[in-house]
Design a protein around this motif. Structure first.
Motif, PDB file in Angstrom:
ATOM      1  N   ALA A   5     -17.852   2.969  11.617  1.00  0.00           N
ATOM      2  CA  ALA A   5     -18.480   1.878  10.760  1.00  0.00           C
ATOM      3  C   ALA A   5     -19.701   1.871  10.397  1.00  0.00           C
ATOM      4  N   VAL A   6     -20.563   1.988  11.314  1.00  0.00           N
ATOM      5  CA  VAL A   6     -22.024   1.866  11.423  1.00  0.00           C
ATOM      6  C   VAL A   6     -22.414   2.815  10.658  1.00  0.00           C
TER       7      VAL A   6
ATOM      8  N   ARG B   4       0.811  -1.140   0.211  1.00  0.00           N
ATOM      9  CA  ARG B   4      -0.094   0.176   0.057  1.00  0.00           C
ATOM     10  C   ARG B   4       0.815   1.230   0.150  1.00  0.00           C
TER      11      ARG B   4
ATOM     12  N   MET C 148      -3.980  -1.140   8.682  1.00  0.00           N
ATOM     13  CA  MET C 148      -3.753  -2.051   7.687  1.00  0.00           C
ATOM     14  C   MET C 148      -3.159  -1.211   6.346  1.00  0.00           C
TER      15      MET C 148
ATOM     16  N   ARG D  45      -4.080   5.256   1.828  1.00  0.00           N
ATOM     17  CA  ARG D  45      -5.000   5.173   0.727  1.00  0.00           C
ATOM     18  C   ARG D  45      -6.205   6.169   0.595  1.00  0.00           C
TER      19      ARG D  45
ATOM     20  N   ALA E  76     -12.039   3.182   4.458  1.00  0.00           N
ATOM     21  CA  ALA E  76     -11.452   2.642   3.190  1.00  0.00           C
ATOM     22  C   ALA E  76     -12.665   1.595   2.731  1.00  0.00           C
ATOM     23  N   ALA E  77     -12.750   0.345   3.701  1.00  0.00           N
ATOM     24  CA  ALA E  77     -13.656  -0.430   3.321  1.00  0.00           C
ATOM     25  C   ALA E  77     -15.231  -0.058   3.034  1.00  0.00           C
ATOM     26  N   LEU E  78     -15.607   0.980   3.681  1.00  0.00           N
ATOM     27  CA  LEU E  78     -17.051   1.596   3.347  1.00  0.00           C
ATOM     28  C   LEU E  78     -17.063   2.570   2.528  1.00  0.00           C
ATOM     29  N   GLY E  79     -16.161   2.898   1.708  1.00  0.00           N
ATOM     30  CA  GLY E  79     -16.278   3.744   0.521  1.00  0.00           C
ATOM     31  C   GLY E  79     -16.123   5.345   0.924  1.00  0.00           C
TER      32      GLY E  79
ATOM     33  N   ARG F 290      -9.195   2.256   8.482  1.00  0.00           N
ATOM     34  CA  ARG F 290      -9.418   0.834   7.743  1.00  0.00           C
ATOM     35  C   ARG F 290     -11.115   0.912   7.452  1.00  0.00           C
ATOM     36  N   ASN F 291     -11.851   1.238   8.231  1.00  0.00           N
ATOM     37  CA  ASN F 291     -13.503   1.157   8.242  1.00  0.00           C
ATOM     38  C   ASN F 291     -13.820   2.193   7.221  1.00  0.00           C
TER      39      ASN F 291
ATOM     40  N   HIS G  75     -21.592   2.721   6.874  1.00  0.00           N
ATOM     41  CA  HIS G  75     -22.719   1.958   6.116  1.00  0.00           C
ATOM     42  C   HIS G  75     -24.012   2.535   5.764  1.00  0.00           C
TER      43      HIS G  75
ATOM     44  N   ALA H 208     -14.338   3.960  16.387  1.00  0.00           N
ATOM     45  CA  ALA H 208     -14.112   3.432  15.066  1.00  0.00           C
ATOM     46  C   ALA H 208     -15.227   2.610  14.708  1.00  0.00           C
ATOM     47  N   THR H 209     -15.798   1.799  15.610  1.00  0.00           N
ATOM     48  CA  THR H 209     -17.140   0.947  15.376  1.00  0.00           C
ATOM     49  C   THR H 209     -18.035   1.853  15.168  1.00  0.00           C
TER      50      THR H 209
ATOM     51  N   HIS I 264      -4.501   1.440   5.204  1.00  0.00           N
ATOM     52  CA  HIS I 264      -5.298   2.232   4.655  1.00  0.00           C
ATOM     53  C   HIS I 264      -5.115   3.798   4.946  1.00  0.00           C
TER      54      HIS I 264
END
Lengths: 268, 268
Positions: free
Chosen positions: B259-260, B47, B167, B172, B141-144, B138-139, B263, B255-256, B169
Motif C-alpha cells: 500500500a505504501v 462485486r 472485500m 475487480r 484496488a483502493a490505490l489505483g 484490497r489495497n 501510493h 500488504a501494508t 476486490h
C-alpha cells in the motif's frame, strides 16, 4: 540472572499471573482494573525486557528460556520453566510460541512531555479494534512515528491481542491518553508547534503528498475504519488531507491508511 | 430476475456448491481441481455480480436476498432462500453475513493483454498467505493499481478466504499468472514499456519516493513478508527501491508495504 524454577502443577499459585489468559484483560485486583502487560514469544518478550514496564516474571518451555538466556542475564525476576502441556493447562490454550512474560503497567506519560522532541505523532479518535490498533503501532514503529496520543473511544494498546499483533511495538512507541474536553484537547499539539492534519476520504481534502507536510512537525489525526473522524474532530484540525483513492472503493483499513500517511509525511 | 426457490433441507442437492465450505477449496470435479469462486455478504456478492465470473447461484436468508433484489433484476440463475440454521448446516459454520453466491472460474487473461493501457502493476513472488494476498488486492484496488501478475509460489487469489479479506476486490482487479522461466518471465514487462522496481529493505536501495517513478509505467515487484524477494528476482529488476524504516524494526506486513509503495508511485 533470572532464577529458573521448575513448575509441574498447572494450579501452582506462583504462575497465577498466567492463568486463563483469554479472560485476563479484566483484573479487578490491579490498579484501574486493567490486565497486566503480557508478552508472547521470544521477539515480543525481548521488547518487553527493553520497555519501561516493570517485569514480574516469565513462564516458558526450556528451549525458549534458553534462547532468552543472554537477555535475562541482568534480570532479577523469577523465570518459571514448564512443559508445553502444563503451560497450556494454566493459560487455557496451546501457546505455539512457548514463552510468556508479564509486567506491571507503568504511569502513562504526559502528552506534552511526549511531544517534546517529536516530529511526527499520530492522534487517534475511536480506534477501538484491538487488532487494528496493534497493527497501527507496528506501522508507527516501522515508519518513524515518535508517539501516539489516544483520544476518546480508543482501545487499550496494552491489551494482550494488541501487544501481539503489534509484534511488541506498543511496548516501544510511547503513547499517552489525550484527556480533557474533545476536540479541545488537540490544543496541546498546536501549543507545542504541531500542525494537526485530519485524514479523511473527503474529495475536497488535500492529497497528503501535496499538503507540504514533509519535514514539518505534524500530528496525523486518524479515525476508525468505517465511521472515520467525527465532524467535531475534522473541524478542529488545521487541515484535512486524503489519500487519493480509486472511485468506487471503500476506504483502506485504518492501520494501512495510517502507514501510507506516515510514509507520506516522513522525512526524506 | 433470479428465480427464488425455498430450501428447507440442508442436504438438498441443489445447494451442493455450498456444502462444507471450510473444505471447499479442493474440487477434483472442477477444471484444474480448484474450488468455485465464493462470495460472502452483500457487498462481496455485488462485486461478484459485476465481475467476469459466470454466476451459478445464490443462497441467502430472505432479508439479504431482498437487499439484493435490484442487483438480481437482470440475473438469470437460481437464488435459494433458506433460514440461517439450514444455511449453517449446509455450509458447516454460522455465516453472519447471511448470503453467499458461487460462480465458475474464468479463463485467466494473458499478461501482455493486461499490461496494455496499464500504468502501475504489482508483480508478486511467493506471496503465499491467503489473507495477505487478499489484503494486497484490497489495497491495489483502493490505490489505483491496474493489474496484478502472479509469479511463482503465490496463493490462489480466488481462494474463499482471499476473496473475503479482499472485500471482493480480487474480483475487480485483473490478475494473471506470469508463467515461463523465472525471473526471465519479467521480460514481458520491459517489452511493454514498464520499469521493474523491486521492493526490498536493503539499505543500498533507493527510497521509493526518490526513485522518479511517479507518473511512470512501473511494475512493483513484491516478495513475501519474511523471506522477501529471491536474489534472482532482485537481480532481474531494473531498480531496487525501499520504504525508509526506523532502525531495529522488522519489515512491514507485505500488504501494508505494498500500500505504501502503491501510493508512492501513484499519479499525483
Amino acid at each position: 540472572m533470572a532464577t529458573i524454577t521448575k513448575v509441574d502443577d498447572p494450579a501452582d499459585p506462583r504462575i497465577d499471573d498466567y492463568r486463563d489468559l483469554t479472560h485476563s484483560d479484566r483484573r479487578p485486583d490491579r490498579p484501574g482494573g486493567r490486565g497486566l502487560v503480557i508478552a508472547e514469544g521470544v521477539v515480543v518478550v525481548r521488547r518487553l525486557l527493553d520497555s519501561p514496564y516493570p517485569l514480574r516474571s516469565l513462564l516458558g518451555v526450556p528451549r525458549r528460556l534458553a534462547e532468552l538466556s543472554d537477555d535475562l542475564a541482568g534480570v532479577d525476576v523469577p523465570a518459571f520453566e514448564a512443559d508445553a502441556h502444563t503451560m497450556a493447562t494454566a493459560v487455557g490454550f496451546h501457546l505455539n510460541r512457548g514463552v510468556l512474560a508479564v509486567a506491571d503497567r507503568a504511569p502513562e506519560p504526559d502528552p506534552a512531555e511526549l511531544l517534546r522532541g517529536a516530529r511526527v505523532v499520530a492522534v487517534l479518535e475511536g480506534v477501538n479494534d484491538h487488532e487494528n490498533l496493534g497493527s497501527l503501532f507496528r506501522n508507527a514503529a516501522a515508519l518513524g512515528v515518535d508517539a501516539v496520543l489516544l483520544g476518546p473511544r480508543c482501545s487499550d494498546p496494552l491489551y494482550r491481542r494488541s501487544v501481539r499483533v503489534s509484534m511488541g511495538h506498543v511496548l516501544r512507541v510511547p503513547f499517552a491518553p489525550l484527556t480533557g474536553p474533545w476536540p479541545g484537547a488537540l490544543d496541546v499539539l498546536r501549543d507545542n508547534g504541531f500542525r494537526v492534519a485530519a485524514l479523511t476520504p473527503a474529495a475536497e481534502a488535500t492529497p497528503i503528498g501535496a499538503a507540504g507536510l514533509v519535514g514539518e512537525r505534524v500530528a496525523l489525526l486518524l479515525g476508525a475504519e468505517g465511521p472515520g473522524l467525527t465532524p467535531e474532530a475534522l473541524a478542529a484540525a488545521d487541515l484535512r488531507v486524503r489519500i487519493p483513492m480509486a472511485t468506487g472503493v471503500d476506504s483502506l483499513n485504518v492501520a494501512t491508511a495510517a502507514a501510507v500517511a506516515f510514509h507520506a509525511v516522513a522525512a526524506p
